[in-house]
Design an enzyme around this catalytic site. Structure first.
Site, PDB file in Angstrom:
ATOM      1  N   ASN A  52     -61.414  16.112  35.669  1.00  0.00           N
ATOM      2  CA  ASN A  52     -60.505  15.207  35.400  1.00  0.00           C
ATOM      3  C   ASN A  52     -60.945  13.754  34.972  1.00  0.00           C
ATOM      4  O   ASN A  52     -60.486  12.864  35.545  1.00  0.00           O
ATOM      5  CB  ASN A  52     -59.229  15.137  36.411  1.00  0.00           C
ATOM      6  CG  ASN A  52     -58.050  16.095  36.133  1.00  0.00           C
ATOM      7  OD1 ASN A  52     -57.730  16.458  35.040  1.00  0.00           O
ATOM      8  ND2 ASN A  52     -58.255  16.849  37.383  1.00  0.00           N
ATOM      9  N   HIS A  53     -61.977  13.907  34.237  1.00  0.00           N
ATOM     10  CA  HIS A  53     -62.565  12.719  33.686  1.00  0.00           C
ATOM     11  C   HIS A  53     -63.534  13.069  32.436  1.00  0.00           C
ATOM     12  O   HIS A  53     -63.408  14.211  32.007  1.00  0.00           O
ATOM     13  CB  HIS A  53     -63.436  12.207  34.597  1.00  0.00           C
ATOM     14  CG  HIS A  53     -64.653  12.867  35.225  1.00  0.00           C
ATOM     15  ND1 HIS A  53     -64.749  13.631  36.290  1.00  0.00           N
ATOM     16  CD2 HIS A  53     -65.799  13.485  34.722  1.00  0.00           C
ATOM     17  CE1 HIS A  53     -65.808  14.423  36.723  1.00  0.00           C
ATOM     18  NE2 HIS A  53     -66.393  14.228  35.207  1.00  0.00           N
ATOM     19  N   ALA A  54     -64.079  12.002  32.007  1.00  0.00           N
ATOM     20  CA  ALA A  54     -64.816  12.348  30.616  1.00  0.00           C
ATOM     21  C   ALA A  54     -66.122  11.169  30.835  1.00  0.00           C
ATOM     22  O   ALA A  54     -66.038  10.312  31.922  1.00  0.00           O
ATOM     23  CB  ALA A  54     -64.323  12.079  29.501  1.00  0.00           C
ATOM     24  N   ARG A 100     -62.761  17.055  31.108  1.00  0.00           N
ATOM     25  CA  ARG A 100     -62.825  18.288  31.646  1.00  0.00           C
ATOM     26  C   ARG A 100     -62.069  18.700  32.960  1.00  0.00           C
ATOM     27  O   ARG A 100     -61.871  17.671  33.803  1.00  0.00           O
ATOM     28  CB  ARG A 100     -64.291  18.663  32.021  1.00  0.00           C
ATOM     29  CG  ARG A 100     -65.168  17.982  33.259  1.00  0.00           C
ATOM     30  CD  ARG A 100     -65.327  16.519  33.125  1.00  0.00           C
ATOM     31  NE  ARG A 100     -65.934  16.109  31.787  1.00  0.00           N
ATOM     32  CZ  ARG A 100     -67.377  16.013  31.480  1.00  0.00           C
ATOM     33  NH1 ARG A 100     -68.303  16.286  32.528  1.00  0.00           N
ATOM     34  NH2 ARG A 100     -67.861  15.679  30.536  1.00  0.00           N
TER      35      ARG A 100
END
Ligand code: T46
Length: 133
Positions: A52-54, A100
């Site tokens: 839950n980040h990029a 992701r």
């Protein structure tokens, strides 16, 4: 510059069934960047969603050393890609600016090979902010 897409990276398995195998990741040959950091994620319960980040700058190759790991990726255009990692001789190359979501099977171990040292400022952790990039 065209948007870079996630893709499979296949490592050679050196050995045979009698003795087992070695796979190798070296900068710029097996992995398309200079390796600065390696970390691994384990004991993640099956109902947990990690990621839950990029990343703004960090490139990665993700490999399931043990078990099965599902990696869902979304790029800046909203295109999505799903990779099921379930063998230690293959991984997924994750370019920058890919949101992701990661799900682990029981006992799975994720190896991450990264192009940058850890820097929290390199993370985009808000999905709304990612969608604005
Ligand atoms: C990624 C996926 C596959 C550090 O202090 N140093 C590090 O090198 C890393 C990777 C993490 N941390 C700290 C930061 C957080 O306080 O460990 C904690 C958990 O990190 P995070 O919530 O980012 O964990 P994941 O599993 O969601 O993401 C990690 C990586 O951070 C990320 O780059 O792509 O694994």
């Amino acid at each position: 510059m065209p948007l870079e897409k996630p893709r499979w990276i296949h490592f050679t398995g050196i050995g045979d069934p009698d003795v087992g195998y070695i796979s190798v990741a070296q900068s710029f040959s097996h992995v398309p960047f200079e390796i600065k950091r390696v970390y691994w994620v384990y004991d993640t319960p099956v109902d947990v969603e990690r990621g839950n980040h990029a990343h703004k700058s960090c490139l990665q190759v993700l490999i399931a050393l043990i078990g099965k790991i599902e990696v869902e990726l979304e790029n800046e255009l909203g295109e999505t890609f799903t990779f099921i990692l379930d063998t230690p001789d293959s991984g997924v190359f994750v370019p920058t600016y890919h949101w992701r979501k990661i799900h682990f099977s029981e006992g799975a171990v994720l190896l991450s090979i990264a192009s940058e040292s850890y820097l929290e400022e390199d993370y985009i952790r808000e999905y709304a902010e990612f969608k604005k990039t």
